[in-house]
Design an enzyme around this catalytic site. Structure first.
Site, PDB file in Angstrom:
ATOM      1  N   ASP A 497       0.889  -1.168  -0.172  1.00  0.00           N
ATOM      2  CA  ASP A 497      -0.071   0.043  -0.055  1.00  0.00           C
ATOM      3  C   ASP A 497       0.911   1.301   0.093  1.00  0.00           C
ATOM      4  O   ASP A 497       2.201   1.162   0.182  1.00  0.00           O
ATOM      5  CB  ASP A 497      -0.869  -0.146   1.137  1.00  0.00           C
ATOM      6  CG  ASP A 497      -1.966   1.006   1.205  1.00  0.00           C
ATOM      7  OD1 ASP A 497      -2.224   1.569   0.345  1.00  0.00           O
ATOM      8  OD2 ASP A 497      -2.378   1.226   2.641  1.00  0.00           O
ATOM      9  N   GLU A 500       2.972   4.812  -4.030  1.00  0.00           N
ATOM     10  CA  GLU A 500       3.060   6.109  -5.245  1.00  0.00           C
ATOM     11  C   GLU A 500       4.086   6.611  -5.342  1.00  0.00           C
ATOM     12  O   GLU A 500       4.521   6.928  -6.578  1.00  0.00           O
ATOM     13  CB  GLU A 500       1.584   7.002  -5.116  1.00  0.00           C
ATOM     14  CG  GLU A 500       0.215   5.992  -5.137  1.00  0.00           C
ATOM     15  CD  GLU A 500      -0.187   5.546  -3.991  1.00  0.00           C
ATOM     16  OE1 GLU A 500       0.546   5.695  -2.580  1.00  0.00           O
ATOM     17  OE2 GLU A 500      -0.976   4.614  -3.828  1.00  0.00           O
ATOM     18  N   ASP A 573      -9.220   4.324  -1.972  1.00  0.00           N
ATOM     19  CA  ASP A 573      -9.718   4.632  -0.862  1.00  0.00           C
ATOM     20  C   ASP A 573     -11.136   5.367  -1.537  1.00  0.00           C
ATOM     21  O   ASP A 573     -11.477   6.476  -1.342  1.00  0.00           O
ATOM     22  CB  ASP A 573      -9.066   5.773  -0.252  1.00  0.00           C
ATOM     23  CG  ASP A 573      -8.049   5.233   0.474  1.00  0.00           C
ATOM     24  OD1 ASP A 573      -7.954   4.150   0.556  1.00  0.00           O
ATOM     25  OD2 ASP A 573      -7.289   6.040   0.974  1.00  0.00           O
TER      26      ASP A 573
HETATM   27  C1  NOJ Z   1      -4.746   3.520   2.539  1.00  0.00           C
HETATM   28  C2  NOJ Z   1      -5.261   2.452   2.031  1.00  0.00           C
HETATM   29  O1  NOJ Z   1      -5.652   2.674   0.414  1.00  0.00           O
HETATM   30  C3  NOJ Z   1      -6.258   1.579   2.662  1.00  0.00           C
HETATM   31  O2  NOJ Z   1      -6.797   0.623   2.178  1.00  0.00           O
HETATM   32  C4  NOJ Z   1      -5.459   1.309   4.110  1.00  0.00           C
HETATM   33  O3  NOJ Z   1      -6.521   0.739   5.032  1.00  0.00           O
HETATM   34  C5  NOJ Z   1      -4.873   2.372   4.509  1.00  0.00           C
HETATM   35  N1  NOJ Z   1      -3.915   2.928   3.669  1.00  0.00           N
HETATM   36  C6  NOJ Z   1      -4.107   1.839   6.112  1.00  0.00           C
HETATM   37  O4  NOJ Z   1      -3.157   1.100   5.689  1.00  0.00           O
END
Ligand code: NOJ
Length: 900
Positions: A497, A500, A573
């Site tokens: 995660d 980017e 998200d």
């Molecule tokens: C951002 C991610 O997109 C999300 O899915 C994750 O729960 C959070 N970071 C925390 O790790």
């Protein structure tokens, strides 16, 4: 974006986004190209400089104003691909055949393809010509743009090379505005050691008005016209709760688009990992005719044309033209360049249960038990960042997870798996071995002053691993060894995660562009490919820990062209709102056609609390999307499938069970996309390339070539309008078996338990008839075949099967590939690929045949190893459905079922 960061800013969402992220007018290379191109300077080809070999042509093109020469190279690549490179460097190995040369142009052809490449001299232009019709022109809009490396202005009097800048003005004010050596955005200043380095080029697609691709945006599947003042942006960014119908770049980028019209599909792959902008504009135009057409040219018709203008902040022009002609050909051509979707382990096609965060081992155990109590199958439990010791990846929070192995053994006992998160930022803490080792070895990205880059992310101050360095990847891979990763077992898989990469207080929440990577490359050069390299290293690590035996599973948020080789991608998200459910379809279709078949969106919506109806609809949609994971952010209410009352539990259970029933079909599709490149989730235009009415459809799609899925994405829906395409097709409602003729839009009544899914006449869909706790328990479950007859009364389909977890299918050819065909009342199960061997004990126990016009008098089975057997059957005249049950036909043997 970090939720916490965002909470600090107390203004409307839209303003927050504007403050944090750039639109094109705030991007200096965009402003430069716009300003410079408005001056209409041109490039000319020096035909006397042309050198050709059997497979390439190289020639000089010169800007008439600056007189700076560029080297252009055109290559023909196997499989109807042309490659055009324009740069200042030495060329790659050529493969093109020169057909003929005439004054003012050069004609090149590429082996078997129908398209020829014609290079025009003054001004420089390239046309792809098919039977005297121009299909694509390059630089016909004169937007070729190339900023040459320069001596820093500070030291310089103007050199010849920076006359380009002189053309647009060198006053201090203009310098700032054009961001040549320095670019400001809010409090951030990007110092450019190499000065302006941007490039650009235009492509005109004649006769095309339907374009798709260039993920990732929260936008429609069909690309929209951008006009002259906006552009699709490709710049990997962490955008929390992203705005819908926006051109802002999200977490990943694939600089590749497809153009489609009846009779021809093309692809343009712009191989560049720096920040990229794409303008799209469709216009009615007078179609150019080849000069040799003479008087015919007088009959020029007004035709549609779409112009695509690519602009990148740095790098060279390196573009691949995929000439089709069919969508299937273009998928193959693209995967020839970037690779195909890896076959995932079977468990990863099951349902995944995630939340930020499952609190501790007890929480995990009780959620896991909840699935069993409520008889809902699931395969994978997920742990987010809080499972670690202070967000130090590869560690465990000792209080919450004192015995991670015991927890994994519990999951293993249910044949389930665990996925844990591992982000690219590493907490600055000399006592944290991962940090200490990376620091010592010089494995972090550096800042422009040569020290380790430092930025804020979940753990606080962090440094970022430089995954572009092969040594760093090798080392990172080794961290997944069981001996290195304490508390990990072979059922633990990985989620990458924030890659980017996300840097909370950085410009646009990412890394400074002048940070330095391995080989002294600035971050700006490769920003969009950073995440791909992390996923690559992670996947490699998981393969290595099993001594090369087991397939990895790695989910990544950031991606680039080629990420399909390393695992799955999700759309980040999103929000628990109907509009976000709806946009999952176009967003996933776009990812799918750009090679990334294994994709999904957070089921239920990450941010906010979905009401029961939305959650049910989301599960129903997700069950038919390739990656199927429920996820929710911190501070949302718990939403495990059984928390909304019996009625809703039942509906969610049904959706998930249907997913498990379909796994044989889905897994076979993954095999198919792995070997033949066609996506799993397919826009209708891919399956019906001649049916104009399908070209803009994005509220329904094909899952493989057999199922049309139209998820319900509106609240309180009682009816949905479903386009059933194809005038020669018939479609069967997969639940009621009602048959519809193609080429109609039908009003289909829906209740909360309806998932509008239609099986295409002419297809056979293999399913599992017994659903159990998890995929691991279903290995020996019996199969069913859902046969839907075409208007002519025939059908065919396939099943691919292997052990579901190793590479034996590849190295030992341990797989089974069966073919089912139904014709003249006989259903045949035969071998589809003699190379594969994977004997299975499984039987086909049910066969459903839809569209059988009259009641049979007898049904018998025939196989070489047993005598002919009569079979009991049930026929329903109203639905024309024939059901055969309690069969015992081995899936791996040849047999026939005769219906007379
Ligand atoms: C951002 C991610 O997109 C999300 O899915 C994750 O729960 C959070 N970071 C925390 O790790």
């Amino acid at each position: 974006m970090a939720a916490a960061e965002k909470e600090e800013i107390s203004v409307e969402d839209e303003d927050v986004d504007k403050k944090i992220f750039k639109d094109c007018r705030k991007i200096a290379f965009y402003r430069r190209q716009k300003q410079w191109l408005s001056k209409k300077s041109t490039y000319r080809t020096s035909l006397d400089s042309v050198t050709t070999s059997s497979t390439s042509a190289k020639f000089k093109i010169t800007n008439e104003e600056t007189e700076v020469p560029l080297l252009a190279e055109v290559y023909g690549i196997e499989g109807n691909i042309f490659r055009l490179k324009i740069n200042e460097k030495a060329p790659l190995k050529p493969r093109l055949t020169s057909c003929s040369e005439d004054i003012g142009s050069l004609l090149l052809a590429n082996g078997t393809g129908d398209l020829k490449c014609r290079i025009l001299a003054d001004p420089f232009q390239i046309d792809l010509v098919s039977e005297e019709e121009v299909v694509m022109s390059i630089n016909s809009r004169g937007q070729l743009y190339f900023e040459h490396l320069q001596i820093p202005l500070k030291q310089s009097r103007l050199t010849k090379e920076n006359e380009a800048d002189a053309a647009v003005g060198t006053s201090q004010e203009n310098q700032d505005d054009l961001g040549l050596w320095e670019e400001k955005f809010g409090k951030f200043v990007d110092i450019k050691a190499n000065g302006p380095t941007s490039i650009g080029l235009d492509f005109s697609l004649h006769g095309f008005e339907h374009l798709y691709g260039i993920p990732q945006h929260a936008e429609s599947h069909q690309l929209k016209n951008t006009g002259n003042e906006s552009a699709y942006r490709l710049y990997n960014l962490d955008v929390y709760g992203y705005k819908l119908h926006d051109k802002l770049g999200l977490y990943g980028s694939v600089p590749y688009l497809m153009a489609h019209k009846r009779g021809r599909t093309l692809g343009i792959f712009w191989l560049n990992a720096s920040e990229t902008l794409v303008e799209i504009n469709t216009e009615e135009a007078v179609e150019p005719m080849p000069p040799q057409m003479g008087p015919v040219a007088a009959e020029q018709k007004v035709k549609i044309r779409t112009d695509v203008h690519w602009m990148s902040e740095s790098g060279i022009i390196d573009v691949f033209l995929l000439t089709g002609p069919t969508p299937t050909d273009v998928f193959k051509q693209y995967s020839y360049l970037t690779g195909t979707q890896a076959i995932p382990p079977l468990f990863s096609l099951g349902y995944h249960q995630c939340r930020w965060n499952y609190e501790d081992e007890q929480d995990v155990a009780s959620v896991d038990a909840g699935f069993d109590e409520h008889d809902i199958p699931y395969d994978v439990m997920w742990l987010d960042i809080e499972h670690t010791r202070g967000k130090r990846y590869f560690t465990w929070d000792k209080k919450r997870f004192p015995n991670p192995k015991r927890m994994q053994e519990l999951l293993r006992s249910k044949k389930r798996k665990l996925v844990v998160i591992s982000d690219p930022h590493i907490k600055i803490d000399p006592d944290y071995s991962v940090y200490a080792e990376a620091k010592e070895q010089g494995f972090f990205v550096r800042n422009h002053e040569g020290r380790d880059f430092e930025g804020i992310c979940w753990p606080g101050l962090s440094s970022y691993l430089d995954f572009t360095n092969p040594k760093v990847r090798e080392w990172y891979s080794s961290l997944f060894a069981f001996s290195a990763y304490q508390g990990s077992t072979d059922i633990l898989y990985i989620w990458n995660d924030m890659n980017e990469p996300s840097v909370f207080r950085g410009p646009e929440l990412t890394m400074h562009k002048n940070a330095i990577h391995h080989g002294n490359w600035e971050h700006r050069e490769l920003h969009n490919i950073y995440g791909l390299y992390q996923q690559m290293a992670t996947a490699e690590g998981l393969i290595q820990r099993s001594n090369g035996k087991e397939r990895p599973f790695v989910l990544t948020r950031s991606f680039f062209a080629g990420s399909q080789k390393y695992g799955a991608v999700w759309t980040g998200d999103n929000r628990a709102e109907w509009s976000y459910l709806k946009i999952t379809i176009p967003m996933l279709l776009t990812l799918s056609i750009t090679g990334i078949s294994f994709c999904g969106a957070d089921v239920g919506g990450f941010i906010g609390n979905p009401r029961a109806e939305l959650l049910v609809r989301w599960y129903q949609a997700g069950a038919y999307q390739p990656f199927f994971r429920g996820h929710a952010t911190q501070n949302t209410k718990r939403r495990e499938p059984w928390l909304f009352g019996k009625k809703y539990t039942q509906l969610i259970r049904e959706a998930i069970r249907e997913r498990y029933a379909l796994l044989p079909y889905l897994y076979s599709l993954f095999y198919h996309t792995h070997v033949a490149s066609k996506p799993i989730m397919r826009p209708l235009w891919v399956e019906f390339p001649d049916e104009l009415e399908t070209f803009s459809v994005e509220d329904e799609y094909m899952l493989g070539s057999a199922l049309l899925v139209h998820p319900v994405t509106e609240p309180k829906a009682t009816v949905v309008d479903v386009l059933l395409p194809g005038s020669t097709e018939v479609w069967y409602d997969s639940k009621t078996f009602v048959v519809w003729e193609g080429a109609h839009t039908m009003k289909i009544p829906v209740a909360l338990d309806t998932i509008p899914v239609f099986q295409r006449g002419g297809s056979v869909v293999p399913v599992k008839t017994t659903i159990r706790k998890s995929t691991g328990y279903m290995t020996d479950s019996p199969y069913g075949l859902r046969v839907a007859l075409s208007a002519e009364g025939s059908a065919s389909g396939e099943l691919y099967l292997d052990d579901g977890h190793s590479f034996q299918y590849l190295h030992q050819k341990q797989f089974l590939h069966r073919k089912f065909s139904f014709r003249s009342g006989i259903l045949i199960n035969s071998c589809a690929d003699e190379r594969g061997h994977y004997p299975s004990k499984c039987v086909v126990e049910q066969i459903l045949i839809l569209g059988l016009k009259k009641q049979p008098s007898s049904v018998t089975t025939h196989s070489s190893d047993s005598s002919d057997q009569p079979v009991k059957f049930m026929y329903c005249a109203k639905t024309s459905a024939l059901k055969l049950e309690r069969l015992s036909l081995n899936i791996s043997a040849d047999w026939e079922v005769h219906i007379t």
